[in-house]
Each structure stands twice: as structure tokens, then as C-alpha cells.
Design a protein around this motif. Structure first.
Motif, PDB file in Angstrom:
ATOM      1  N   GLU A 144       0.831  -1.220   0.000  1.00 12.52           N
ATOM      2  CA  GLU A 144       0.000   0.000   0.000  1.00 12.52           C
ATOM      3  C   GLU A 144       0.861   1.264   0.000  1.00 12.52           C
ATOM      4  O   GLU A 144       0.384   2.337  -0.352  1.00 12.52           O
ATOM      5  CB  GLU A 144      -0.922   0.077   1.225  1.00 12.52           C
ATOM      6  CG  GLU A 144      -1.697  -1.169   1.569  1.00 12.52           C
ATOM      7  CD  GLU A 144      -0.810  -2.289   2.102  1.00 12.52           C
ATOM      8  OE1 GLU A 144      -0.803  -3.366   1.462  1.00 12.52           O
ATOM      9  OE2 GLU A 144      -0.106  -2.093   3.110  1.00 12.52           O
ATOM     10  N   SER A 145       2.120   1.136   0.421  1.00 16.35           N
ATOM     11  CA  SER A 145       2.936   2.346   0.555  1.00 16.35           C
ATOM     12  C   SER A 145       3.694   2.670  -0.732  1.00 16.35           C
ATOM     13  O   SER A 145       4.421   3.658  -0.799  1.00 16.35           O
ATOM     14  CB  SER A 145       3.930   2.183   1.705  1.00 16.35           C
ATOM     15  OG  SER A 145       4.891   1.218   1.353  1.00 16.35           O
ATOM     16  N   ILE A 146       3.563   1.808  -1.765  1.00 16.26           N
ATOM     17  CA  ILE A 146       4.326   2.075  -2.988  1.00 16.26           C
ATOM     18  C   ILE A 146       3.419   2.032  -4.216  1.00 16.26           C
ATOM     19  O   ILE A 146       2.311   1.501  -4.164  1.00 16.26           O
ATOM     20  CB  ILE A 146       5.481   1.075  -3.180  1.00 16.26           C
ATOM     21  CG1 ILE A 146       4.935  -0.343  -3.114  1.00 16.26           C
ATOM     22  CG2 ILE A 146       6.589   1.290  -2.191  1.00 16.26           C
ATOM     23  CD1 ILE A 146       5.969  -1.365  -3.447  1.00 16.26           C
TER      24      ILE A 146
END
Ligand code: CTP
Ligand code: MG
Length: 239
Positions: free
Chosen positions: A165-167
């Protein structure tokens, strides 16, 4: 009759697409991949047609290797591209090529939309979203969520998970206020920063880049199998 005050609309920014097309197509085997055909039309012509069609784009600058300037001129004439203002010589890295292109944009350019010539399937929606966000925030780039899980590798071993989710995978056109991206690129070259895209130069200068909606179909033609994928995507679109 209505005498109320008319809401003042922000003036439309003048937008120049900068198309770096001066690479060496090494991973494709060395022959200029941008002149290979997709559905009977060169990759570069597909790319230019997307910006020629886009109503938000006023001008186009192409960056080429010296030996490709004449063939690219011929291609522009053959397909009747009317927004192409110049074809300028590129540099040894993509960043050098982009800087040449940005410097060659017509006077009065507010926003530059830097787009890999090797992404022929870019849609109007992807271009417009990135240009609009750059006009509002100063910098913007299309992204798509990662499909694969991503791991950090150290000494040949999977060292850590990277939360998906962070990339995101970043695409082009990456769009910026012209004056700010020019100085960010100059600074990046002076500091010898190894950049793979233009966002990185902008971010390295401490400037924020808004993430806009990309498209999984906006692939970059890099290795031979990408041509087959692009051909299949084009066929499906035309059906
Ligand atoms: N590009 C450029 N000038 C360079 C290097 C790249 O204008 N010195 C352009 C390419 O023509 C391409 C885009 O930047 O449209 C993205 O680069 P890439 O896909 O890596 O293309 P190439 O550099 O040509 O391919 P390779 O890395 O396999 O040699
Ligand atoms: Mg390259």
C-alpha cells in the motif's frame, strides 16, 4: 437579465509536451525501438498522436539522437502533426535529453508534460489528469498500484517485506511548472544524481509531486515482448 458578477476563471496554462526519444534502445537489441511498428504505425507516431489529439496540449518538442532528427522530421510530415515546434538533439542520459527539451519549449510555456516516447498507449484521461494537477500543485505524475508483492533484497536473500500500500509504479507524462523543473534538472545533473525519472529531480529539490491516476495500459516499450503486449492492447481497443 442577470447582472451578477461573473466568476473569474483561472487562465488556461500553456502546455508543452516534451518527448524524450533519444535513447539507444539497448534492451530492445539496439535498433531504434521508436521506429518499430505497432499495428502498422511507428511507436513514436502513436505517442505523438496522443499529444496532438489532447486539447490541453499546445505544443510538442521532440528530443532525438543526431542521426534520428531527419527521420523524425519525415515521420512528423507523413502523419501531419501540427503541434511539433522543434526536434532537438538529446544528451548522454535521459535527464540531459529532458533538460534540452525543456529548454527548447516555446516562450510562454507554463507547464511541461514530459513523456517517454516509448509509451505509445497513453490515454487522454491520463494526460489531462496529470496536466491539471500540475497546474494546481506545481508537479504531478500518474501512478498505478503495484500488482506484485515487493521485497527488499540484501546479499541474495529476501530481507524484508515492503508494504504494497505504501508504494506505486510511476508512469509518464510527468508534469511540472516549467521554471521549477528546469532548475531541478540542472541541480540534479550538477550533483550527478542517478535519476530514472523527472519526479526524482523535482523531489530532490524539495518540491512536492501530486500522484494522479495512471493506467495499466500505459506501458513502456522496453524489451521485445512489450511490443507483443502493446499490439494486443491496441487490437482490443479497436474492436
Ligand atoms: N531517452 C532519451 N535520451 C537518453 C536516454 C533515453 O531521450 N539519453 C528516452 C528514450 O528514447 C525513451 C525514454 O527516454 O523514450 C525512456 O527510456 P528507455 O525506455 O530506457 O529507452 P532507451 O534508453 O532507449 O532504452 P535502453 O535503456 O534499453 O537503452
Ligand atoms: Mg534507457
Amino acid at each position: 437579465m442577470f447582472f451578477g458578477k461573473k466568476k473569474k476563471e483561472a487562465p488556461r496554462p500553456r502546455v508543452c509536451a516534451v518527448i524524450p526519444a533519444a535513447g539507444s534502445s539497448h534492451r530492445m537489441g539496439g535498433e531504434n525501438k521508436l521506429l518499430l511498428e505497432l499495428d502498422g504505425v511507428p511507436v513514436l507516431a502513436h505517442t505523438l498522436a496522443a499529444f496532438e489529439r489532447c486539447q490541453m496540449v499546445n505544443d510538442i518538442v521532440i528530443v532525438a539522437r543526431e542521426t534520428d532528427i531527419v527521420p523524425y522530421h519525415g515521420l512528423c510530415q507523413m502523419y501531419g502533426f501540427e503541434k511539433v515546434r522543434s526536434i532537438v538533439r538529446g544528451g548522454e542520459t535521459r535527464t540531459h535529453s529532458v533538460l534540452e527539451g525543456v529548454r527548447s519549449c516555446p516562450e510562454g510555456t507554463d507547464i511541461v508534460a514530459i513523456h517517454d516516447a516509448a509509451r505509445p498507449l497513453v490515454s487522454d484521461a491520463v494526460i489531462c489528469a496529470a496536466v491539471s494537477a500540475a497546474a494546481e500543485h506545481g508537479g504531478a505524475a500518474p501512478v498505478v498500484p503495484m500488482k506484485d508483492s515487493v521485497k527488499r533484497i540484501a546479499d541474495g536473500q529476501v530481507a524484508a517485506d515492503v508494504p504494497r500500500e505504501s508504494i506505486a509504479a510511476v508512469q509518464t507524462p510527468q508534469c511540472f511548472a516549467r521554471s521549477r523543473i528546469e532548475s531541478a534538472l540542472v541541480r540534479a545533473i550538477r550533483r550527478c544524481l542517478p535519476l530514472t525519472d523527472d519526479c526524482a529531480a523535482f523531489e530532490a529539490s524539495g518540491l512536492p509531486v501530486a500522484a494522479t491516476e495512471g493506467d495499466y495500459r500505459n506501458i513502456k516499450i522496453t524489451t521485445p515482448e512489450d511490443l507483443l503486449i502493446a499490439e494486443a492492447l491496441l487490437k482490443r481497443w479497436e474492436e
